[in-house]
Scaffold this active site. Structure first.
Site, PDB file in Angstrom:
ATOM      1  N   ASP A   1      -2.177  10.228   4.058  1.00 32.19           N
ATOM      2  CA  ASP A   1      -3.580   9.891   4.274  1.00 32.19           C
ATOM      3  C   ASP A   1      -4.205  10.899   5.246  1.00 32.19           C
ATOM      4  O   ASP A   1      -4.105  10.748   6.456  1.00 32.19           O
ATOM      5  CB  ASP A   1      -3.707   8.464   4.829  1.00 32.19           C
ATOM      6  CG  ASP A   1      -5.170   8.061   5.019  1.00 32.19           C
ATOM      7  OD1 ASP A   1      -6.058   8.791   4.524  1.00 32.19           O
ATOM      8  OD2 ASP A   1      -5.412   7.013   5.655  1.00 32.19           O
TER       9      ASP A   1
ATOM     10  N   ASP B   1       1.786   6.192   5.718  1.00 35.98           N
ATOM     11  CA  ASP B   1       0.766   5.292   5.172  1.00 35.98           C
ATOM     12  C   ASP B   1       1.225   4.620   3.878  1.00 35.98           C
ATOM     13  O   ASP B   1       0.455   3.917   3.226  1.00 35.98           O
ATOM     14  CB  ASP B   1      -0.559   6.040   4.961  1.00 35.98           C
ATOM     15  CG  ASP B   1      -1.772   5.117   5.093  1.00 35.98           C
ATOM     16  OD1 ASP B   1      -1.621   4.016   5.650  1.00 35.98           O
ATOM     17  OD2 ASP B   1      -2.856   5.489   4.626  1.00 35.98           O
TER      18      ASP B   1
ATOM     19  N   ARG C   1      -8.355  -0.339   1.446  1.00 36.49           N
ATOM     20  CA  ARG C   1      -8.984  -1.462   0.729  1.00 36.49           C
ATOM     21  C   ARG C   1      -9.371  -1.045  -0.696  1.00 36.49           C
ATOM     22  O   ARG C   1      -9.412  -1.874  -1.599  1.00 36.49           O
ATOM     23  CB  ARG C   1     -10.201  -1.957   1.510  1.00 36.49           C
ATOM     24  CG  ARG C   1     -11.300  -0.932   1.677  1.00 36.49           C
ATOM     25  CD  ARG C   1     -12.140  -1.174   2.912  1.00 36.49           C
ATOM     26  NE  ARG C   1     -11.421  -0.854   4.142  1.00 36.49           N
ATOM     27  CZ  ARG C   1     -11.917  -0.967   5.366  1.00 36.49           C
ATOM     28  NH1 ARG C   1     -13.138  -1.407   5.534  1.00 36.49           N
ATOM     29  NH2 ARG C   1     -11.215  -0.637   6.415  1.00 36.49           N
TER      30      ARG C   1
ATOM     31  N   ASP D   1     -11.905   7.655   4.775  1.00 39.59           N
ATOM     32  CA  ASP D   1     -10.641   7.288   5.431  1.00 39.59           C
ATOM     33  C   ASP D   1     -10.375   5.791   5.357  1.00 39.59           C
ATOM     34  O   ASP D   1      -9.320   5.326   5.756  1.00 39.59           O
ATOM     35  CB  ASP D   1     -10.662   7.769   6.893  1.00 39.59           C
ATOM     36  CG  ASP D   1      -9.277   7.756   7.525  1.00 39.59           C
ATOM     37  OD1 ASP D   1      -8.282   7.632   6.765  1.00 39.59           O
ATOM     38  OD2 ASP D   1      -9.186   7.871   8.759  1.00 39.59           O
TER      39      ASP D   1
ATOM     40  N   GLU E   1      -9.591   4.106   2.855  1.00 43.82           N
ATOM     41  CA  GLU E   1      -9.163   4.092   1.456  1.00 43.82           C
ATOM     42  C   GLU E   1      -8.234   2.944   1.098  1.00 43.82           C
ATOM     43  O   GLU E   1      -8.074   2.617  -0.068  1.00 43.82           O
ATOM     44  CB  GLU E   1      -8.490   5.421   1.111  1.00 43.82           C
ATOM     45  CG  GLU E   1      -7.001   5.522   1.444  1.00 43.82           C
ATOM     46  CD  GLU E   1      -6.686   5.378   2.927  1.00 43.82           C
ATOM     47  OE1 GLU E   1      -7.584   5.655   3.752  1.00 43.82           O
ATOM     48  OE2 GLU E   1      -5.565   4.981   3.259  1.00 43.82           O
TER      49      GLU E   1
ATOM     50  N   LYS F   1      -9.231  13.158   9.178  1.00 38.06           N
ATOM     51  CA  LYS F   1      -8.713  12.670  10.464  1.00 38.06           C
ATOM     52  C   LYS F   1      -8.565  13.842  11.434  1.00 38.06           C
ATOM     53  O   LYS F   1      -8.445  14.990  11.011  1.00 38.06           O
ATOM     54  CB  LYS F   1      -7.338  12.039  10.249  1.00 38.06           C
ATOM     55  CG  LYS F   1      -7.338  10.710   9.537  1.00 38.06           C
ATOM     56  CD  LYS F   1      -5.901  10.242   9.318  1.00 38.06           C
ATOM     57  CE  LYS F   1      -5.844   8.968   8.502  1.00 38.06           C
ATOM     58  NZ  LYS F   1      -6.352   7.786   9.190  1.00 38.06           N
TER      59      LYS F   1
ATOM     60  N   LYS G   1       0.846  -1.196   0.000  1.00 37.89           N
ATOM     61  CA  LYS G   1       0.000   0.000   0.000  1.00 37.89           C
ATOM     62  C   LYS G   1       0.885   1.250   0.000  1.00 37.89           C
ATOM     63  O   LYS G   1       1.769   1.400   0.834  1.00 37.89           O
ATOM     64  CB  LYS G   1      -0.895  -0.001   1.253  1.00 37.89           C
ATOM     65  CG  LYS G   1      -1.739   1.275   1.413  1.00 37.89           C
ATOM     66  CD  LYS G   1      -2.575   1.246   2.696  1.00 37.89           C
ATOM     67  CE  LYS G   1      -3.251   2.595   2.936  1.00 37.89           C
ATOM     68  NZ  LYS G   1      -3.991   2.638   4.208  1.00 37.89           N
TER      69      LYS G   1
HETATM   70 ZN    ZN Z   1      -4.653   4.720   5.009  1.00 39.76          ZN
HETATM   71 MN    MN Z   2      -7.224   5.976   5.884  1.00 37.88          MN
END
Ligand code: ZN
Ligand code: MN
Length: 411
Positions: free
Chosen positions: A273, A291, A354, A350, A352, A280, A268
């Site tokens: 993020d 991230d 997946r 958030d 995101e 957030k 990933k």
């Molecule tokens: Zn993330």
């Molecule tokens: Mn996220």
């Protein structure tokens, strides 16, 4: 950091090694390793143990000077725990203590003469790797963005491992492996440490291209237009709010036979993020530059694989973009269609991870992989469930017979 082998035989013995410092093991119950015994001609090591100056507990140390004429200038005693049951943990503690002591020595070079073959269920190669990884960990600095860098640390820069002549060639191989792994780890750490305005999706793509050039790997970087043509509507929905262009990185090491099914490592790569419209909280949001830890991990792994020229086919796949809020960002409630043709209702922008990974996993089906390992900072719920030190491992067959899960757990 430079690592080498000092081969021991009847002519070149522990007592005859001339170096700035030699590290030897002592045990609990005032016992000496054979290397310590060899240097204890005047009984000073025994005396130090007897007096309690060093306990022999794993990781305890004592530095002695001028023990023997014509020999090492300093002797570093390091505790290795119980003589007949040296655990991995004990050895790692000793290795870390040795390299920590080395960082403040007034010597440029040192020899490590620990009983590498004494660790329960592990071989000498494992023990040598442990020392090297500890040394490189202790030496790691991230200062390329500092306007005023700290002066270069002194201490030991050259470490030799004293091993019996018969074990020299396998020890040499252990050094090669450990250095490659350490180089991979350093790359992973650097990518993680770079802030999001430096380590962008484009930066990750350029890192992959540079690695491909250096190690003769195959690389392909897909851009937005190509991702649209592939119908990666799920991945692309995450990039809607960002002005940084998304990248889809495919990096191949073809070390195996052409017909061997590849192992695919998916990482990933959300380089920042913010949570998107489901923003957030501000506190510690800077940490969301991490991230892309999955992407950094698989790139570091690939670097080690490529440097070692492993006879395997390995493919690294990284979907990378930013998750940002803006007027064009994906909104909670939006419905998008993934590359596999499934529709997805995005209730929280958030979540995101997946969304980028599902399209990547659909993409890698074309390689007919032997195994796919997906590495991701997927959700904070993992920390809530498992704490800060464990990683979550999920497989499709969550039972004792899942060979892949067991291999990963063992590794
Ligand atoms: Zn993330
Ligand atoms: Mn996220």
């Amino acid at each position: 950091m430079d690592f080498s082998i000092k081969s021991l035989d009847a002519k070149s013995t522990i007592g005859g090694i001339k170096t700035g410092c030699i590290a030897v093991a002592v045990f609990e119950d005032k016992k000496l390793s054979s290397a310590a015994q060899a240097l204890d001609r005047k009984g000073e090591i025994s005396a130090a143990l007897k007096s309690g100056d060093v306990s022999g507990k794993a990781g305890s140390t004592l530095l002695l000077r001028g023990l023997n004429e014509g020999s090492a200038e300093r002797v570093l005693l390091v505790g290795l725990g119980k003589q007949d049951a040296v655990s991995e943990k004990d050895f790692n503690a000793a290795a870390q203590a040795v390299v920590r002591a080395f960082t403040t020595l007034g010597s440029n070079e040192a020899v490590v003469a620990l009983p590498f073959d004494a660790v329960a269920n592990r071989d000498s190669a494992w023990a040598i790797r442990s020392v090297i990884l500890s040394a490189r960990e202790a030496a790691y600095r991230f200062d390329s963005l500092k306007s005023k860098k700290d002066p270069a640390a002194n201490g030991v820069k050259k470490i030799a491992f004293a091993v019996p002549a018969a074990a020299a060639s396998s020890a040499k191989e252990a050094i090669t492996q450990a250095v490659a792994v350490a180089n991979g780890i350093d790359l992973t750490k650097d990518l993680g440490n770079f802030p999001a305005n430096v380590c962008t999706p484009t930066y990750l793509a350029n890192t992959a291209k540079k690695m491909a050039k250096e190690f003769k790997l195959e690389v392909e970087v897909l851009d937005r237009k190509q991702l649209q043509a592939l119908k990666m509507g799920s991945f692309l929905s995450v990039t809607n709010g960002s002005v940084e262009p998304p990248k889809f990185i495919v990096l191949k090491h073809n070390g195996g036979k052409a017909k061997d099914a590849p192992t695919v490592l998916v990482g990933k790569g959300i380089t920042f993020d913010s949570g998107g419209i489901s923003l957030k909280p501000g506190a510690a949001m800077d940490e969301m530059k991490y991230d892309m830890g999955g992407a950094a991990s698989v790139l570091g792994t690939m670097r080690a694989i490529a440097e070692l020229k492993l006879k395997l086919n390995v493919i690294v796949v990284i979907p990378t973009c930013e998750n940002m809020p803006s007027g064009s960002a994906t909104k909670p409630g939006d419905i998008v269609t993934s590359m596999s043709g499934q529709t997805i209702e995005i209730l929280n922008t958030d979540a995101e991870g997946r969304l980028v990974l599902c399209d990547a996993l659909t993409y890698v089906e074309r390689f007919k992989p032997a195994a796919v390992v997906d590495v991701a900072t997927l959700t904070g719920a993992c920390i809530t469930a498992l704490g800060h030190h464990n990683s979550g491992l999920f497989t499709r067959n969550d039972d004792a017979h899942d060979a892949l899960a067991n291999e990963l757990l063992a590794a």
